[in-house]
Write a protein that holds these residues in place. Structure first.
Motif, PDB file in Angstrom:
ATOM      1  N   ALA A 186       0.812  -1.218   0.000  1.00  0.00           N
ATOM      2  CA  ALA A 186       0.000   0.000   0.000  1.00  0.00           C
ATOM      3  C   ALA A 186       0.846   1.267   0.000  1.00  0.00           C
ATOM      4  CB  ALA A 186      -0.950  -0.006   1.203  1.00  0.00           C
ATOM      5  N   ILE A 187       1.853   1.316   0.869  1.00  0.00           N
ATOM      6  CA  ILE A 187       2.676   2.526   0.955  1.00  0.00           C
ATOM      7  C   ILE A 187       3.424   2.799  -0.352  1.00  0.00           C
ATOM      8  CG2 ILE A 187       4.711   3.523   2.096  1.00  0.00           C
ATOM      9  CD1 ILE A 187       3.660   2.328   4.709  1.00  0.00           C
ATOM     10  N   PRO A 188       4.087   1.792  -0.958  1.00  0.00           N
ATOM     11  CA  PRO A 188       4.712   2.054  -2.264  1.00  0.00           C
ATOM     12  C   PRO A 188       3.714   2.506  -3.327  1.00  0.00           C
ATOM     13  CG  PRO A 188       5.556   0.024  -1.330  1.00  0.00           C
ATOM     14  CD  PRO A 188       4.402   0.444  -0.455  1.00  0.00           C
ATOM     15  N   GLY A 242       1.924  11.531 -10.176  1.00  0.00           N
ATOM     16  CA  GLY A 242       0.774  12.412 -10.334  1.00  0.00           C
ATOM     17  C   GLY A 242      -0.446  11.684 -10.869  1.00  0.00           C
ATOM     18  N   LYS A 243      -0.415  10.360 -10.840  1.00  0.00           N
ATOM     19  CA  LYS A 243      -1.527   9.561 -11.363  1.00  0.00           C
ATOM     20  C   LYS A 243      -2.109   8.713 -10.235  1.00  0.00           C
ATOM     21  CE  LYS A 243       0.440   9.260 -16.017  1.00  0.00           C
ATOM     22  NZ  LYS A 243       0.925   8.350 -17.096  1.00  0.00           N
ATOM     23  N   VAL A 244      -3.369   8.969  -9.924  1.00  0.00           N
ATOM     24  CA  VAL A 244      -4.003   8.271  -8.807  1.00  0.00           C
ATOM     25  C   VAL A 244      -4.776   7.029  -9.246  1.00  0.00           C
ATOM     26  CG1 VAL A 244      -6.216   9.509  -8.844  1.00  0.00           C
ATOM     27  CG2 VAL A 244      -5.272   8.702  -6.661  1.00  0.00           C
ATOM     28  N   GLU A 245      -5.039   6.902 -10.558  1.00  0.00           N
ATOM     29  CA  GLU A 245      -5.875   5.799 -11.025  1.00  0.00           C
ATOM     30  C   GLU A 245      -5.318   4.420 -10.661  1.00  0.00           C
ATOM     31  OE1 GLU A 245      -5.135   8.425 -12.821  1.00  0.00           O
ATOM     32  OE2 GLU A 245      -7.110   9.384 -13.011  1.00  0.00           O
ATOM     33  N   PHE A 261      -5.823  -0.497  -7.350  1.00  0.00           N
ATOM     34  CA  PHE A 261      -5.213  -1.399  -6.372  1.00  0.00           C
ATOM     35  C   PHE A 261      -6.076  -1.497  -5.118  1.00  0.00           C
ATOM     36  CE2 PHE A 261      -2.713  -1.178  -2.411  1.00  0.00           C
ATOM     37  CZ  PHE A 261      -2.236  -2.482  -2.372  1.00  0.00           C
ATOM     38  N   LEU A 262      -6.500  -0.353  -4.597  1.00  0.00           N
ATOM     39  CA  LEU A 262      -7.310  -0.351  -3.386  1.00  0.00           C
ATOM     40  C   LEU A 262      -8.652  -1.043  -3.613  1.00  0.00           C
ATOM     41  CD1 LEU A 262      -6.629   3.262  -2.058  1.00  0.00           C
ATOM     42  CD2 LEU A 262      -5.765   1.113  -1.125  1.00  0.00           C
ATOM     43  N   ALA A 263      -9.248  -0.795  -4.784  1.00  0.00           N
ATOM     44  CA  ALA A 263     -10.539  -1.427  -5.083  1.00  0.00           C
ATOM     45  C   ALA A 263     -10.403  -2.951  -5.102  1.00  0.00           C
ATOM     46  CB  ALA A 263     -11.073  -0.924  -6.420  1.00  0.00           C
ATOM     47  N   ARG A 264      -9.312  -3.439  -5.703  1.00  0.00           N
ATOM     48  CA  ARG A 264      -9.083  -4.890  -5.746  1.00  0.00           C
ATOM     49  C   ARG A 264      -8.894  -5.452  -4.345  1.00  0.00           C
ATOM     50  NH1 ARG A 264      -5.521  -3.498  -9.962  1.00  0.00           N
ATOM     51  NH2 ARG A 264      -3.757  -3.812  -8.546  1.00  0.00           N
ATOM     52  N   GLU A 265      -8.110  -4.756  -3.527  1.00  0.00           N
ATOM     53  CA  GLU A 265      -7.832  -5.248  -2.186  1.00  0.00           C
ATOM     54  C   GLU A 265      -9.082  -5.250  -1.307  1.00  0.00           C
ATOM     55  OE1 GLU A 265      -4.898  -6.524  -0.926  1.00  0.00           O
ATOM     56  OE2 GLU A 265      -4.422  -6.526  -3.066  1.00  0.00           O
TER      57      GLU A 265
END
Length: 204
Positions: A114-116, A125-128, A133-137
């Motif tokens: 998560a931190i990396p 500058g890209k959050v997508e 990643f968060l959605a999958r987790e």
């Protein structure tokens, strides 16, 4: 449902998340130590001051002056000075978070994905990719716990022999609910550091 149990589940999950983020700040390759080295290399203490509370600026500035003086004594002295200043910066940063300082963690310490991923989002500058990643987790976590909690409900315990099975089912159900609530609370959290005394905070 015992609210005290649910609170314990959610609070425990929050502590795990916070501890990981704080540990990241304790690492030699973490943001605080990196800023400390940058300050020394550029002879600019301002590069690291944002990571400590304003009240700690005099102590960190004094440590910076000492480290810069010792650095000039040779390569061995430089290494010692760098370590001393990194430790001072991290210690003061942790104090600003109200957390104890337990020493610098070695470079390359694995803090999980998560931190990396968050650092990569800031660097590019890209959050997508981070959102994906968060959605999958989250989906994986919810589905896994739901699968365990949504099985056949055992019969109401009528005697002592029925209690262990019922207890395990209750544990799975409350664990699932606690996980969902923990994710929700994290999402609802402030986008700014809560209670932080420095403008850059690793623990919240």
């Amino acid at each position: 449902m015992p609210k005290s149990f649910l609170f314990a589940v959610v609070f425990g999950a929050g502590l795990t998340i916070t501890a990981a983020a704080q540990a990241h700040c304790d690492a030699i390759g973490g943001p605080v130590a990196t800023a400390a080295l940058q300050a020394l290399d550029t002879n600019n203490v301002n590069a690291v001051l944002p990571y400590v509370p304003a009240t700690a600026e005099p102590e960190l500035t004094a440590a910076f002056s000492q480290a810069m003086t010792v650095r000039a004594s040779g390569s061995d002295a430089k290494g010692l000075a760098d370590r001393y200043f990194m430790e001072t910066a991290v210690r003061l940063h942790r104090a600003g978070e109200g957390a104890p300082y337990t020493g610098l963690r070695p470079a390359g310490t694995d803090f999980g994905p998560a931190i990396p991923a968050a650092e990569q989002a800031l660097a590019t500058g890209k959050v997508e990719p981070l959102l994906e990643f968060l959605a999958r987790e989250i989906e994986h976590g919810v589905r896994e716990r739901f699968a365990h909690a949504s099985g056949d409900r055992p019969k109401e315990p009528m005697d002592a022999a029925d209690v262990p099975v019922a207890r395990e089912h209750v544990r799975q159900e409350l664990g699932f609910i606690g996980y969902v609530e923990g994710v929700y609370l994290a999402v609802q959290g402030s986008g700014h550091a809560e209670g932080a005394t420095a403008s850059k905070d690793c623990g919240h």
